[in-house]
Enzyme design. Structure first.
Site: not given
Ligand code: F6P
Length: 553
Positions: A277-278
């Site tokens: 995600g990051r």
């Molecule tokens: O903060 C936890 C997390 O899993 C991040 O790693 C991620 O970017 C965010 O939540 C959003 O997750 P998603 O893109 O699956 O909605």
């Protein structure tokens, strides 16, 4: 291998630190006229000066030896080759593939390339349709606004890039960003938008994040209400709702369940589970960004990322690794508690929360990938604000506080607008950069810069010897932004590899998400007080909430 117990390179660094425990930056520069030259580096189009860090040139040699011993190079080789490097999730980390121009050219390598190439083609087409006015909504009206619903890596990266690249945004298209549960956030994002000409991007890698899915439901309500009933009398309400959802929503996710929300297949941009995600700025998570700055500028940002990827791939001793090694030196040996990030650029102000997630979600771990306790300080807090606002907020602590807090000062030499607005002797541009350079100088040398300083005035002593790294960029373009992002990504991964921790998972936040869902469900159950097992504080907070909520309904 536990780094602090049986590592020769680590022992050498500790011994070296004991020798230089009273290092004075003033003396370092006085005794070595070549220090700045020896500790400044170009990386892509960036200029990076680490000469005001609390280290000797010799220290960097010992730090690179630590990287060798910790096999950081092999870790990167494995990652670039597409091997599993995220052990706890048995996953590869293929974000670097996404910015390789071979993907754009359709050259297939690795099993994500076909999907990635197709996504780029489809996002390019969607951006062109939006730009040339051929993208219409359910009622046939031209789409003029886009709202991105996402959080964390599905918001911070693309939103940061959108703010940084405002000069490149298509003024004909209004792109808004909303993250989180607070309806005020979504209300602000929707203010003044017309439902018939608005599309939503549900941006969620897992498509399970509560904040985003609830925001999506609210957005659906807003849209259906705003469209005010069927415009096509032959349609049943269900058919009408299906058509709205299928045409007015897009999704970027790894999951098929976007379909269950009612989004039609051609508006779903699926990407690989191997994209963290990051680390997902180069993925379809940036669809909202692409729709605002256009595909060519997005491609240019990817090319900037790729430039730094190749610098890392081709150089064992590369600049992001050196920055990571210095972070480890500051954190685990000199004992600094945090890292401050201060971009001297209003447009880069959202770089701070972006780097916060990148570094703190990657490095906030206390066991190694093999489950060993590490026995030393790992990821610290990352914080900051844009300069010169920051100088009027927390620089006092940086200059005269009891802590020594390393700081990254990021400067953009040429600002996008060419107005030579003169504020006194210098333009606003020179004023901005002068403040950056001056702060690095005063942090390093303190009162020694002043002639006839009276050391008896204890409250006026500015000790100096405060470490900083200056990162200069010639301009703020999509390519430069891509280079800055990749610099921090590789720096973060390098730190994880040095400590032996997994920079790609985030189990800590998963537990919090589960607890929140449980409490939300309990809070709205009638006789909840008697049925649920919480500590007295949690129960009292829930009671307080219920009392205030009920008294105001
Ligand atoms: O903060 C936890 C997390 O899993 C991040 O790693 C991620 O970017 C965010 O939540 C959003 O997750 P998603 O893109 O699956 O909605």
């Amino acid at each position: 291998m536990n780094i602090s117990s049986n590592s020769r390179a680590w022992a050498n660094l500790i011994q070296h630190h004991e020798k230089y425990v009273d290092l004075s930056l003033r003396n370092c520069f006085k005794t070595n006229s070549k220090r700045a030259e020896q500790l400044s580096f170009s990386c892509g189009d960036l200029w990076i000066d680490v000469s005001k860090q609390l280290l000797e040139v010799e220290t960097t040699e010992l730090l690179f030896e630590l990287a060798e011993e910790r096999e950081v190079g092999r870790f990167f080789d494995d990652m670039f080759r597409g091997d599993v490097v995220n052990l706890s999730e048995k996953q590869r980390a293929l974000h670097i593939y996404l910015r390789d121009p071979k993907i754009d050219d359709g050259e297939m390598f690795g099993d994500v390339s076909e999907e990635a190439h197709e996504n780029l083609e489809r996002m390019r087409e969607l951006a062109e349709k939006l730009e040339n006015g051929s993208l219409v909504g359910a009622s046939g009206k031209r789409i003029r606004s886009v709202v991105n619903l996402g959080i964390g890596g599905s918001h911070l990266g693309p939103f940061m890039a959108f703010e940084a690249l405002r000069e490149y945004v298509n003024p004909e298209v209004e792109v808004r960003w909303s993250s989180g549960f607070d309806l005020a956030d979504l209300d602000d994002a929707l203010k003044g938008l017309e439902p018939e000409s608005t599309i939503f991007i549900i941006c969620s890698k897992t498509f399970t994040t509560n904040e985003t899915l609830i925001a999506a439901d609210n957005a659906k309500e807003w849209l259906l209400e705003g469209l005010g009933g069927s415009w096509d009398e032959e349609l049943t309400h269900e058919e009408y709702e299906t058509r709205c959802l299928s045409q007015m929503f897009a999704a970027t996710s790894i999951q098929k369940n976007a379909l269950s929300f009612g989004i039609r297949q051609e508006n779903i941009f699926r990407f690989s589970e191997t994209i963290g995600g990051r680390f997902s700025l180069a993925s379809p998570v940036s669809l909202g960004l692409i729709l605002s700055i256009g595909y060519e500028n997005f491609r240019s940002m990817l090319d900037g990322m790729h430039l730094i990827d190749e610098h890392v791939r081709e150089n064992r001793r590369n600049v992001p690794l050196l920055l990571g090694l210095i972070d480890v030196w500051n954190r685990s040996i000199l004992g600094s508690n945090s890292l401050a990030i201060v971009p001297y650029s209003y447009r880069l102000r959202k770089l701070v929360p972006y780097i916060q997630q990148l570094m703190m979600e990657s490095l906030g771990k206390s066991v190694s990938q093999k489950g060993e306790r590490l026995g030393l300080e790992t990821g610290g807090a990352v914080w900051g604000a844009s300069g010169t606002d920051a100088q009027h907020s927390f620089f006092q602590l940086l200059h005269q506080g009891t802590e020594s807090i390393p700081i990254d000062l990021i400067g953009i030499v040429v600002l996008p607008d060419d107005s030579q607005l003169h504020l006194g002797l210098a333009t606003h541009r020179e004023n901005l950069i002068s403040n950056l350079i001056a702060q690095a100088e005063v942090l390093a040398f303190g009162n020694s810069l002043e002639e006839n300083f009276d050391p008896h005035l204890k409250f006026k002593i500015v000790p100096g010897n405060k470490p900083s790294t200056v990162i200069l960029a010639p301009e703020l373009s999509p390519s430069i932004l891509g280079q800055l992002v990749a610099l921090y990504e590789h720096r973060t991964i390098a730190i994880g590899a040095i400590w032996g921790i997994n920079p790609f998972d985030q189990w800590g936040v998963e537990l919090g998400k589960k607890a929140a869902v449980q409490i939300a469900n309990e809070l709205y159950t009638e006789n909840w007080e008697r049925n649920f097992d919480h500590d007295s504080s949690t129960k009292s907070l829930m009671t307080r909430y219920r009392e205030w909520y009920n008294s105001r309904r």
